[in-house]
Design a protein around this motif. Structure first.
Motif, PDB file in Angstrom:
ATOM      1  N   VAL A  93       0.836  -1.205   0.000  1.00 36.30           N
ATOM      2  CA  VAL A  93       0.000   0.000   0.000  1.00 36.30           C
ATOM      3  C   VAL A  93       0.870   1.255   0.000  1.00 36.30           C
ATOM      4  O   VAL A  93       0.552   2.241  -0.660  1.00 36.30           O
ATOM      5  N   ARG A  94       1.982   1.214   0.697  1.00 33.38           N
ATOM      6  CA  ARG A  94       2.845   2.402   0.784  1.00 33.38           C
ATOM      7  C   ARG A  94       3.721   2.593  -0.451  1.00 33.38           C
ATOM      8  O   ARG A  94       3.928   3.714  -0.902  1.00 33.38           O
ATOM      9  N   ARG A  95       4.275   1.505  -0.982  1.00 32.14           N
ATOM     10  CA  ARG A  95       5.261   1.625  -2.052  1.00 32.14           C
ATOM     11  C   ARG A  95       4.739   1.264  -3.436  1.00 32.14           C
ATOM     12  O   ARG A  95       5.395   1.546  -4.432  1.00 32.14           O
ATOM     13  N   GLY A  96       3.587   0.617  -3.508  1.00 29.67           N
ATOM     14  CA  GLY A  96       3.080   0.151  -4.793  1.00 29.67           C
ATOM     15  C   GLY A  96       2.338   1.227  -5.566  1.00 29.67           C
ATOM     16  O   GLY A  96       2.063   2.321  -5.076  1.00 29.67           O
ATOM     17  N   SER A  97       2.003   0.893  -6.790  1.00 30.13           N
ATOM     18  CA  SER A  97       1.180   1.762  -7.626  1.00 30.13           C
ATOM     19  C   SER A  97      -0.267   1.608  -7.193  1.00 30.13           C
ATOM     20  O   SER A  97      -0.698   0.523  -6.810  1.00 30.13           O
ATOM     21  N   ARG A  98      -1.027   2.688  -7.287  1.00 38.95           N
ATOM     22  CA  ARG A  98      -2.394   2.680  -6.778  1.00 38.95           C
ATOM     23  C   ARG A  98      -3.371   3.109  -7.872  1.00 38.95           C
ATOM     24  O   ARG A  98      -3.079   3.982  -8.680  1.00 38.95           O
ATOM     25  N   CYS A  99      -4.538   2.475  -7.835  1.00 37.03           N
ATOM     26  CA  CYS A  99      -5.621   2.809  -8.751  1.00 37.03           C
ATOM     27  C   CYS A  99      -6.904   2.820  -7.928  1.00 37.03           C
ATOM     28  O   CYS A  99      -7.212   1.844  -7.248  1.00 37.03           O
ATOM     29  N   GLY A 100      -7.629   3.912  -7.986  1.00 36.52           N
ATOM     30  CA  GLY A 100      -8.830   4.033  -7.168  1.00 36.52           C
ATOM     31  C   GLY A 100     -10.092   4.045  -7.988  1.00 36.52           C
ATOM     32  O   GLY A 100     -10.103   4.448  -9.151  1.00 36.52           O
ATOM     33  N   GLY A 101     -11.140   3.581  -7.371  1.00 38.67           N
ATOM     34  CA  GLY A 101     -12.455   3.614  -7.969  1.00 38.67           C
ATOM     35  C   GLY A 101     -13.454   4.042  -6.911  1.00 38.67           C
ATOM     36  O   GLY A 101     -13.075   4.433  -5.804  1.00 38.67           O
ATOM     37  N   SER A 102     -14.719   3.936  -7.216  1.00 38.75           N
ATOM     38  CA  SER A 102     -15.733   4.344  -6.246  1.00 38.75           C
ATOM     39  C   SER A 102     -15.989   3.266  -5.194  1.00 38.75           C
ATOM     40  O   SER A 102     -16.509   3.552  -4.129  1.00 38.75           O
ATOM     41  N   ARG A 103     -15.598   2.023  -5.502  1.00 39.94           N
ATOM     42  CA  ARG A 103     -15.871   0.923  -4.574  1.00 39.94           C
ATOM     43  C   ARG A 103     -14.629   0.294  -3.975  1.00 39.94           C
ATOM     44  O   ARG A 103     -14.677  -0.245  -2.873  1.00 39.94           O
ATOM     45  N   VAL A 104     -13.502   0.319  -4.684  1.00 41.88           N
ATOM     46  CA  VAL A 104     -12.265  -0.280  -4.180  1.00 41.88           C
ATOM     47  C   VAL A 104     -11.066   0.569  -4.574  1.00 41.88           C
ATOM     48  O   VAL A 104     -11.115   1.326  -5.543  1.00 41.88           O
ATOM     49  N   VAL A 105      -9.990   0.420  -3.805  1.00 38.65           N
ATOM     50  CA  VAL A 105      -8.697   1.003  -4.141  1.00 38.65           C
ATOM     51  C   VAL A 105      -7.731  -0.168  -4.250  1.00 38.65           C
ATOM     52  O   VAL A 105      -7.601  -0.965  -3.320  1.00 38.65           O
ATOM     53  N   THR A 106      -7.067  -0.291  -5.398  1.00 41.32           N
ATOM     54  CA  THR A 106      -6.169  -1.410  -5.657  1.00 41.32           C
ATOM     55  C   THR A 106      -4.740  -0.911  -5.670  1.00 41.32           C
ATOM     56  O   THR A 106      -4.421   0.048  -6.368  1.00 41.32           O
ATOM     57  N   SER A 107      -3.876  -1.585  -4.909  1.00 40.84           N
ATOM     58  CA  SER A 107      -2.443  -1.282  -4.895  1.00 40.84           C
ATOM     59  C   SER A 107      -1.696  -2.497  -5.419  1.00 40.84           C
ATOM     60  O   SER A 107      -1.987  -3.630  -5.036  1.00 40.84           O
ATOM     61  N   VAL A 108      -0.715  -2.251  -6.301  1.00 43.31           N
ATOM     62  CA  VAL A 108       0.042  -3.333  -6.919  1.00 43.31           C
ATOM     63  C   VAL A 108       1.526  -3.029  -6.779  1.00 43.31           C
ATOM     64  O   VAL A 108       1.970  -1.913  -7.038  1.00 43.31           O
ATOM     65  N   LEU A 109       2.289  -4.051  -6.361  1.00 45.53           N
ATOM     66  CA  LEU A 109       3.740  -3.933  -6.249  1.00 45.53           C
ATOM     67  C   LEU A 109       4.352  -5.149  -6.929  1.00 45.53           C
ATOM     68  O   LEU A 109       4.072  -6.289  -6.540  1.00 45.53           O
ATOM     69  N   THR A 110       5.165  -4.915  -7.950  1.00 44.96           N
ATOM     70  CA  THR A 110       5.827  -6.003  -8.655  1.00 44.96           C
ATOM     71  C   THR A 110       7.207  -6.204  -8.043  1.00 44.96           C
ATOM     72  O   THR A 110       7.965  -5.255  -7.892  1.00 44.96           O
ATOM     73  N   THR A 111       7.505  -7.445  -7.682  1.00 43.05           N
ATOM     74  CA  THR A 111       8.794  -7.773  -7.078  1.00 43.05           C
ATOM     75  C   THR A 111       9.669  -8.477  -8.111  1.00 43.05           C
ATOM     76  O   THR A 111       9.208  -8.865  -9.183  1.00 43.05           O
ATOM     77  N   ALA A 112      10.919  -8.666  -7.774  1.00 41.08           N
ATOM     78  CA  ALA A 112      11.861  -9.328  -8.677  1.00 41.08           C
ATOM     79  C   ALA A 112      11.739 -10.849  -8.601  1.00 41.08           C
ATOM     80  O   ALA A 112      12.318 -11.556  -9.424  1.00 41.08           O
ATOM     81  N   ASP A 113      10.994 -11.358  -7.645  1.00 42.60           N
ATOM     82  CA  ASP A 113      10.843 -12.799  -7.446  1.00 42.60           C
ATOM     83  C   ASP A 113       9.797 -13.352  -8.411  1.00 42.60           C
ATOM     84  O   ASP A 113       8.620 -13.485  -8.074  1.00 42.60           O
ATOM     85  N   THR A 114      10.220 -13.698  -9.632  1.00 36.20           N
ATOM     86  CA  THR A 114       9.281 -14.176 -10.642  1.00 36.20           C
ATOM     87  C   THR A 114       8.964 -15.656 -10.495  1.00 36.20           C
ATOM     88  O   THR A 114       8.166 -16.186 -11.259  1.00 36.20           O
ATOM     89  N   GLU A 115       9.578 -16.323  -9.539  1.00 36.44           N
ATOM     90  CA  GLU A 115       9.292 -17.739  -9.298  1.00 36.44           C
ATOM     91  C   GLU A 115       8.048 -17.916  -8.431  1.00 36.44           C
ATOM     92  O   GLU A 115       7.455 -18.981  -8.409  1.00 36.44           O
ATOM     93  N   ARG A 116       7.670 -16.868  -7.705  1.00 39.94           N
ATOM     94  CA  ARG A 116       6.550 -16.938  -6.767  1.00 39.94           C
ATOM     95  C   ARG A 116       5.261 -16.534  -7.469  1.00 39.94           C
ATOM     96  O   ARG A 116       5.223 -15.619  -8.270  1.00 39.94           O
TER      97      ARG A 116
END
Length: 101
Positions: free
Chosen positions: A3-26
């Motif tokens: 929530v603090r470091r990720g990208s954020r996208c807001g709407g009227s019903r939800v706020v979505t935060s996304v953070l992409t990590t370097a761990d592509t195996e997970r």
């Protein structure tokens, strides 16, 4: 951290935060924040179950190693499953772009 470091996208019903990590195996991970402002326990659990089902549908669109946190706003209590899907889908498609090396 998402929530603090990720990208954020807001709407009227939800706020979505996304953070992409370097761990592509997970596999991608999802978290939910549903406060008491959304409603009583029954309503909060209904919203959580709907959001989990939406995320299960969108799992193939989220790159591996991505963390997604969805915060439900009070308007999500009266939203239908389709409305929640539209909000989450729009934000995930906008934010969770695969990293091209």
């Amino acid at each position: 951290m998402v929530v603090r470091r990720g990208s954020r996208c807001g709407g009227s019903r939800v706020v979505t935060s996304v953070l992409t990590t370097a761990d592509t195996e997970r596999a991608a991970r999802f978290g939910f924040i549903i406060s008491k402002q959304v409603g009583n326990a029954v309503i909060r659990n209904t919203v959580r179950r709907r959001l989990k089902a939406v995320c299960a549908e969108l799992l193939s669109e989220v790159p591996q190693g991505t963390d997604v946190v969805i915060r439900a706003l009070p308007a999500s209590a009266t939203a239908s499953f389709a409305d929640l899907r539209v909000d989450v889908q729009r934000c995930i498609r906008r934010l969770a772009q695969p990293v091209v090396a």
